[in-house]
Design an enzyme around this catalytic site. Structure first.
Site, PDB file in Angstrom:
ATOM      1  N   HIS A   8       0.818  -1.241  -0.012  1.00  0.00           N
ATOM      2  CA  HIS A   8       0.194   0.050   0.118  1.00  0.00           C
ATOM      3  C   HIS A   8       0.766   1.156   0.039  1.00  0.00           C
ATOM      4  CE1 HIS A   8      -3.454  -2.647   1.808  1.00  0.00           C
ATOM      5  NE2 HIS A   8      -3.586  -2.397   0.409  1.00  0.00           N
ATOM      6  N   CYS A  42       3.242   1.698   3.718  1.00  0.00           N
ATOM      7  CA  CYS A  42       2.357   1.584   4.940  1.00  0.00           C
ATOM      8  C   CYS A  42       2.573   0.257   5.328  1.00  0.00           C
ATOM      9  CB  CYS A  42       0.758   1.714   4.526  1.00  0.00           C
ATOM     10  SG  CYS A  42      -0.108   2.120   6.029  1.00  0.00           S
ATOM     11  N   TYR A  43       3.853  -0.197   4.804  1.00  0.00           N
ATOM     12  CA  TYR A  43       4.485  -1.434   5.577  1.00  0.00           C
ATOM     13  C   TYR A  43       3.449  -2.675   5.236  1.00  0.00           C
ATOM     14  CZ  TYR A  43       6.167   2.318   8.302  1.00  0.00           C
ATOM     15  OH  TYR A  43       6.803   3.433   8.680  1.00  0.00           O
ATOM     16  N   HIS A  44       2.891  -2.742   4.098  1.00  0.00           N
ATOM     17  CA  HIS A  44       2.015  -3.896   3.950  1.00  0.00           C
ATOM     18  C   HIS A  44       2.475  -4.864   2.554  1.00  0.00           C
ATOM     19  CE1 HIS A  44      -1.443  -1.401   5.756  1.00  0.00           C
ATOM     20  NE2 HIS A  44      -0.332  -1.851   6.726  1.00  0.00           N
ATOM     21  N   GLN A  45       4.075  -4.801   2.735  1.00  0.00           N
ATOM     22  CA  GLN A  45       4.172  -5.750   1.611  1.00  0.00           C
ATOM     23  C   GLN A  45       3.801  -7.414   1.682  1.00  0.00           C
ATOM     24  OE1 GLN A  45       6.254  -3.899   3.658  1.00  0.00           O
ATOM     25  NE2 GLN A  45       7.057  -2.387   2.255  1.00  0.00           N
TER      26      GLN A  45
END
Ligand SMILES: Cc1cc2nc3c(=O)[nH]c(=O)nc-3n(C[C@H](O)[C@H](O)[C@H](O)COP(=O)(O)OP(=O)(O)OC[C@H]3O[C@@H](n4cnc5c(N)ncnc54)[C@H](O)[C@@H]3O)c2cc1C
Length: 845
Positions: free
Chosen positions: A558, A758-761
């Site tokens: 994201h 947003c760190y959502h890899q």
């Protein structure tokens, strides 16, 4: 963290250089306590003044070298003779306020007031010390080593002194020495003060309450403070002691599974790689069967204390508790970040990224999962996954809910007027605020719950592993174990190779290996093990075990464009030092207050910016980060975490001097762009090459542009205008050349600079049917083409959910364990009869 703490830190002149980045909290608190107490009263110590060059005389009667424990006494006593000129030369400078706090003694070592001596390595002692050398701290400061020491006053044995005399030093017997002991003492211990061995009128204050802040905390000498009878100073002592010791209760070691250091020669039924959000769940569930031996290999160790405090999650970044990954530079994005690279931290500790995340619990939209089913993973529709979401949690205050391991609780609300401002502004734009997002359909604004319990983080490592590990002898967790390769024999994984403390180990497995190393390290490990696109593997000289083209592809995240709004310029109430101290106190004693939350971050919006599309499936998600005027330290933690270039951080800090800042994260819910992960080399310690492809697709850019326009409109609402809202303009050379500030062209340029994660890899080991050439695992999470290798973590998401990814990842862990249990159910059970250990809940420990 706050400006007050930083202020206090500078007040102590940076003396505490020995404190590591992870141990700043309590020293800073103590420094702040000392600083304010002293600032508001008077400095109790009349420090000797430093004689300037011109004032040094040509001749002295006496020169004393060193103002330490002895030298200061000698100089003092000599100056009692009026006509004598005495020069005292000292290599160090003044003490700091911190040095008055007995329990801070350890922090002073290796600081600038220590000579920092070390012994030579001997090979026979000091072997556990760094470089095999013992530290020999010596004070380099007025007061010498008595400033570094632990302030314990012991004279030694009578025989010591009598022995000195016997060795040929007349007048050094105990009887002689005692005269001087007494002469130097001002003993306030009423039990011994007036015995023949002690005195009350010497120079050195001796007290029973050794934990007090310095000898005369309220002043002495020419500015005496009113006398006390000891009650208040006793209370202050209790308070300080309590604050100091309460930090130890924040994260007791007992809440984590112990590090298994025993025999590894016997094969395990299951090996789980990674104790993150998903891996902890898988291992915990599998070990419910006492007949199954389960091994967890985790590259990190126990989380740091700071991981517990919701407000400090940005502080964990760029430390050894995170894998500090950076994207490749790109023409489209991240150009305002350091080196033009976006920072992608992942947790490297028990709990993985769930130990470093913002603890927001959001499940995702029904259509996300129905979409997975439509892509070929038919058993993953919303209705299929919902029971596994439910199974994993305990919403506090819901007595009828079955107990899961992860506790959910609303965050305590801080900065209430800002929450209300956002809600009111959104209301003017027709966006509803709801008490709770409707299950499976998130639209509008709501406060989302946190994976938090009594103000502390509830990671899956704590809830699923820590809570049960003691009672399960069949569950072994090895910490600081970096898995480097899988051992394969044809289509079967036979074992796992890992390194711990520089030593290589191998373990064998009889049933399944489950990789739960996260969306970056799971594909990286597969590639290193020869499982991936054969061309890429051959380029790196890795023998191909299985040609699996999808490994490392389909990388999604994201992407976020952060927009900063200034509020209440010139009128904003600044953060005060007292508020900061109150916050620290509240947390340490009550686990409440600003450190138990992260301001407005739990107020989440799902906005459909595309008026012509179906509103039940929003295309953006917004997060809100609020920085109170003058709270420069919090802003620094944030900008440093994101890796924003200093020139831009400076501008934001400048704005914060006279206004609040509200940063809105505009997050692209359904990115069209797909990134890629490749290995740079075979070396497991070398980070992979991460290509984000952020903003490379025009539809992604268009959605974000609409998201920005929405925030512009929000800023124009009456609610926001009542707070003088204005977009904080950040000078960006390239964008400032564009004629129309805030035109589409301008914002496109801005987004190219201000792009963050947003760190959502996710998505790099895609789940899907065989027919999908990118799919790597089946819908039972088995690697296509292998017998007993599964992947269970965020990497298997075929398309990233339109929510923060932790909740869905925990659900994936639950499902993986469930599939495995089903697959092996038919097996003969062992001595324990396969009796499942009753569920133990995180609240029980
Ligand atoms: C800063 C930050 C904030 C976030 N905020 C939120 C939020 O508020 N809400 C939300 O829902 N999501 C959030 N997320 C995302 C969410 O936390 C992740 O999607 C989720 O934790 C991923 O879980 P995982 O099991 O896939 O991987 P992880 O939790 O990252 O676990 C992987 C584990 O494997 C270990 N490992 C890796 N390689 C090896 C190896 N070779 N050998 C042994 N062990 C290895 C790692 O050390 C790690 O412990 C955030 C993430 C971050 C980083």
């Amino acid at each position: 963290m706050s400006s007050a703490i930083v202020g206090a830190a500078s007040a102590i002149g940076g003396a505490v250089t020995a404190a590591t980045s992870n141990s700043w909290f309590i020293p800073m608190l103590m420094a702040a306590v000392a600083y304010f107490q002293y600032e508001e009263i008077i400095d109790p110590e009349s420090k000797p003044s430093d004689v300037g060059g011109d004032d040094i005389l040509d001749h002295y009667d006496f020169i004393v070298i060193g103002a330490g424990s002895a030298g200061a006494v000698v100089a003092n006593r000599l100056t009692e003779v009026e006509n004598w000129n005495v020069l005292l030369l000292e290599a160090g400078g003044d003490e700091t306020e911190l040095t008055d706090v007995p329990l801070m003694a350890g922090y002073l070592q290796l600081s600038k007031i220590d000579w920092q001596y070390k012994t030579e390595p001997s090979g026979t002692s000091c072997l556990a010390m760094q470089g095999g050398r013992c530290n020999w701290p010596r004070g380099k400061v007025l007061g010498g080593s008595s400033v570094l020491n632990y302030m314990l006053y012991l004279r030694g044995s009578k025989h010591d002194y009598d022995n000195w005399e016997a060795m040929g030093n007349p007048s050094w017997s105990y009887r002689d020495a005692q005269y001087y002991f007494k002469k130097s003492e001002d003993n306030t211990n009423q039990y011994v003060a007036n015995t023949p061995y002690h005195a009350t009128d010497g120079g050195q204050n001796l007290s029973l309450d050794a934990a007090g802040i310095g000898p005369h905390p309220c002043g002495s000498g020419s500015s005496p403070a009113p006398p006390g009878i000891g009650l208040l100073s006793g209370m202050v002592t209790v308070l300080v002691q309590t604050l100091l010791s309460s930090q130890c209760l924040v994260s007791p070691a007992s809440q984590w599974p112990v590090d298994y250091v025993g025999d590894l020669s016997q094969p395990y039924d299951f090996v789980v790689i990674g104790a993150g959000s998903a891996g902890s769940v898988v291992a915990s569930r599998l070990s419910e069967n006492p007949d199954w031996r389960v091994l967890v290999l985790e590259a990190g160790g126990d989380p740091p204390i700071e991981s517990e405090l919701p407000a400090l999650f940005f502080g964990l970044q760029h430390t050894k508790f995170t894998w500090n990954y950076f994207t490749e530079p790109s023409d489209d994005a991240c150009q305002g970040m350091k080196d033009g690279r976006c920072y992608w931290p992942r947790g490297k500790m028990l709990g993985g990224s769930g130990g470093a995340n913002a603890m927001l619990y959001v499940r995702g939209n029904r259509r996300d999962f129905d979409g997975w089913a439509a892509m070929g993973s038919t058993g993953w529709s919303y209705d299929h996954v919902l029971p596994f979401f439910e199974k994993s949690v305990t919403p506090q205050g819901n007595a009828t809910h079955p107990k899961g391991y992860v506790t959910l609780k609303p965050f305590e609300r801080q900065d209430n007027d800002i929450h209300q401002l956002i809600i009111d502004g959104a209301h003017e734009l027709g966006q509803p605020y709801v008490e709770r997002f409707q299950e499976g359909s998130e639209t509008g604004y709501a406060h989302v719950p946190g994976t938090v319990r009594q103000g502390q983080r509830m990671s899956t490592a704590k809830g699923y592993l820590g809570a049960v590990a003691k009672s399960r002898s069949n569950l072994h967790v090895v910490k600081n174990a970096l898995v480097t390769k899988l051992d394969l024999d044809g289509e079967t994984v036979t074992g796992v190779k890992f390194e711990r403390a520089g030593v290589s180990h191998r373990v064998k497995v009889t049933k399944d290996v489950v990789i739960s190393a996260g969306a970056i390290d799971s594909p990286a490990l597969l590639l290193r093990s020869g499982i991936g696109p054969s061309k890429h593997l051959e380029e790196l000289g890795i023998p191909v075990e299985l040609d699996l083209p999808g490994v490392g592809r389909n990388l999604q995240d994201h992407v976020v464009v952060p927009i900063f709004l200034r509020l209440d310029e010139g009128q904003a109430e600044p953060m005060t030092e007292k508020a900061v101290l109150d916050g620290i106190y509240q947390y340490l004693i009550h686990r409440t207050g600003p450190l138990a939350a992260h301001s407005t971050a739990s107020l989440v919006a799902f906005i459909n910016t595309n008026a012509s599309s179906d509103s039940a499936y929003p295309d953006t998600e917004n997060h809100h980060m609020f920085f109170q005027r003058a709270d420069h330290a919090s802003l620094e933690l944030f900008t440093k975490g994101l890796s924003i270039q200093d020139q831009y951080t400076d501008v934001l800090q400048e704005y914060l001097k006279d206004s609040h800042l509200l940063c809105v994260f505009i997050l692209l819910s359904h990115p069209a762009a797909r990134g890629e992960l490749h290995l740079k080399s075979r070396d497991p310690k070398e980070p992979p090459i991460l290509t984000s492809n952020y903003l490379s697709e025009s539809e992604d850019v268009a959605t974000l542009m609409r998201g920005i326009r929405y925030i512009e409109s929000l800023g124009q609402t009456k609610a926001f205008q009542d707070h003088l809202a204005e977009i904080a303009r950040i000078p960006i050379k390239e964008c400032d050349h564009i004629e129309n500030y805030r035109s589409d062209e301008y914002w496109r340029c801005y987004a190219k600079y201000f792009t963050v994660t947003c760190y959502h890899q996710s998505g790099t080991v895609k789940m899907g049917p065989d027919s999908d050439h990118e799919a790597c695992v089946s819908q039972r999470l088995k690697v296509h083409g292998l017998e007993n290798l599964r992947v269970a973590d965020a990497s298997i998401m075929p398309a990233v959910v339109s929510a923060n990814t932790n909740a869905a990842t925990v659900m994936i862990g639950e499902r993986a364990a469930h599939f495995i249990q089903e697959d092996y159910q038919g097996e003969a059970v062992g001595a324990n009869g396969g009796l499942w250990v009753p569920h133990m809940h995180a609240d029980d420990f």
